[in-house]
Design an enzyme around this catalytic site. Structure first.
Site, mmCIF file in Angstrom:
data_model
loop_
_atom_site.group_PDB
_atom_site.id
_atom_site.type_symbol
_atom_site.label_atom_id
_atom_site.label_comp_id
_atom_site.label_asym_id
_atom_site.label_seq_id
_atom_site.Cartn_x
_atom_site.Cartn_y
_atom_site.Cartn_z
ATOM 1 N N SER A 157 -54.421 -0.826 37.134
ATOM 2 C CA SER A 157 -54.653 0.090 36.024
ATOM 3 C C SER A 157 -55.677 1.167 36.413
ATOM 4 O O SER A 157 -55.452 1.900 37.379
ATOM 5 C CB SER A 157 -55.094 -0.707 34.790
ATOM 6 O OG SER A 157 -55.055 0.084 33.631
ATOM 7 N N ASP A 177 -44.552 -2.308 30.038
ATOM 8 C CA ASP A 177 -46.014 -2.167 30.073
ATOM 9 C C ASP A 177 -46.466 -1.483 28.783
ATOM 10 O O ASP A 177 -46.344 -0.266 28.646
ATOM 11 C CB ASP A 177 -46.451 -1.348 31.287
ATOM 12 C CG ASP A 177 -47.969 -1.311 31.460
ATOM 13 O OD1 ASP A 177 -48.693 -1.626 30.494
ATOM 14 O OD2 ASP A 177 -48.425 -0.965 32.558
ATOM 15 N N HIS A 231 -48.852 -5.619 31.309
ATOM 16 C CA HIS A 231 -49.782 -4.738 32.021
ATOM 17 C C HIS A 231 -50.627 -5.456 33.071
ATOM 18 O O HIS A 231 -50.724 -5.008 34.210
ATOM 19 C CB HIS A 231 -50.689 -4.034 31.021
ATOM 20 C CG HIS A 231 -51.624 -3.070 31.661
ATOM 21 N ND1 HIS A 231 -51.187 -1.959 32.370
ATOM 22 C CD2 HIS A 231 -52.985 -3.050 31.745
ATOM 23 C CE1 HIS A 231 -52.231 -1.303 32.857
ATOM 24 N NE2 HIS A 231 -53.331 -1.933 32.483
#
Length: 257
Positions: free
Chosen positions: A95, A196, A226
């Protein structure tokens, strides 16, 4: 000083001088999300670092006193230490950790041997995102994004709130990194969850369209959300990234011979 949350501690392993890996956790997250990946790489003999980013792992309020430059500087310090002892140093990120990894690649060039990124963030499609810089001046936080995991019973050690001043700084980081994507020329292994709810698929498209790397592989993760490093597809991430690091290192050593 506020103590670090249990499970949020940084991780380090002194392994081979050949391959080093710096792992970067995500926004409001901690090294906990990277720990299984780090332990796998350590078991494979690599030298590994997973720092805790400033403002993370204590209280969400602490994040509002930090900016993306603080997070980057912490990673940059660890990258320097790792690259000083390893022949090939890779940067892996989840991320926002992927966003910071890209910035390291932009700044350090060939010193970064390669990148393995899981659901890296470069933008958002959420309504009201443009208002975050303004809202952050009067509203300290909103609901958090932690525990976005498909696998039942798995908990991520992360904040349950999203600090808005820090979120506004993250948006600034996205812009900086997007503007310099053409400077990313290193081998790239991209893992993208098919579903996601946090980072939109357009982030991966922006990345793939913007980098100038010749060696690019995209892997779609069918059974993870995610935080895929703690999810069903984690073994795929661990095995493929290990093979990727070994392959790229062997290529670099061969070219240097």
């Amino acid at each position: 000083m506020v103590p670090v949350l249990t499970g949020a501690e940084p991780f380090a392993h002194e392994g081979s001088d050949d391959i080093g890996v710096l792992l970067c956790h995500g926004f409001t997250g901690t090294p906990h999300s990277m720990r299984p990946w780090a332990e796998h790489l350590a078991a494979e003999g690599f030298s590994v670092r997973v720092p805790l980013l400033p403002g993370h792992g204590t209280r969400w309020q602490d994040m509002n006193r930090t900016r993306w430059q603080h997070w980057y500087d912490r990673l940059d310090t660890h990258f320097g230490q790792l690259s000083a002892r390893c022949r090939s140093t890779f940067v892996f990120g989840l991320s926002m950790g992927g966003t910071l990894a890209l910035r390291l690649a932009q700044r350090h060039g060939a010193e970064v041997a390669g990148l393995a990124l899981v659901n890296p963030s470069l933008t958002t499609l959420q309504r009201g995102a443009r208002l975050v810089p303004l809202l952050s001046k009067v509203w300290p936080s909103v609901a958090g994004i932690a525990d976005n995991i498909a696998k039942p019973g798995v908990h991520e050690v992360a904040y349950d709130r999203t600090p808005l001043r820090a979120a506004a700084s993250l948006q600034q980081l996205w812009g900086v990194v997007r503007d310099d994507l053409g400077r990313v020329q290193q081998p790239l292994l991209l893992f993208r969850s098919a579903v996601d709810p946090v980072v939109p698929a357009i982030s991966s498209r922006l990345l793939l369209d913007g980098v100038t790397s010749d060696d690019v592989t995209e892997v779609v993760l069918p059974d993870s959300y995610h935080v895929a490093t703690l999810d069903h597809d984690a073994p795929t991430i661990f095995a493929a990234s290990t093979e990727f690091a070994r392959r790229v290192h062997e290529s670099r050593v061969g070219e240097a011979a």
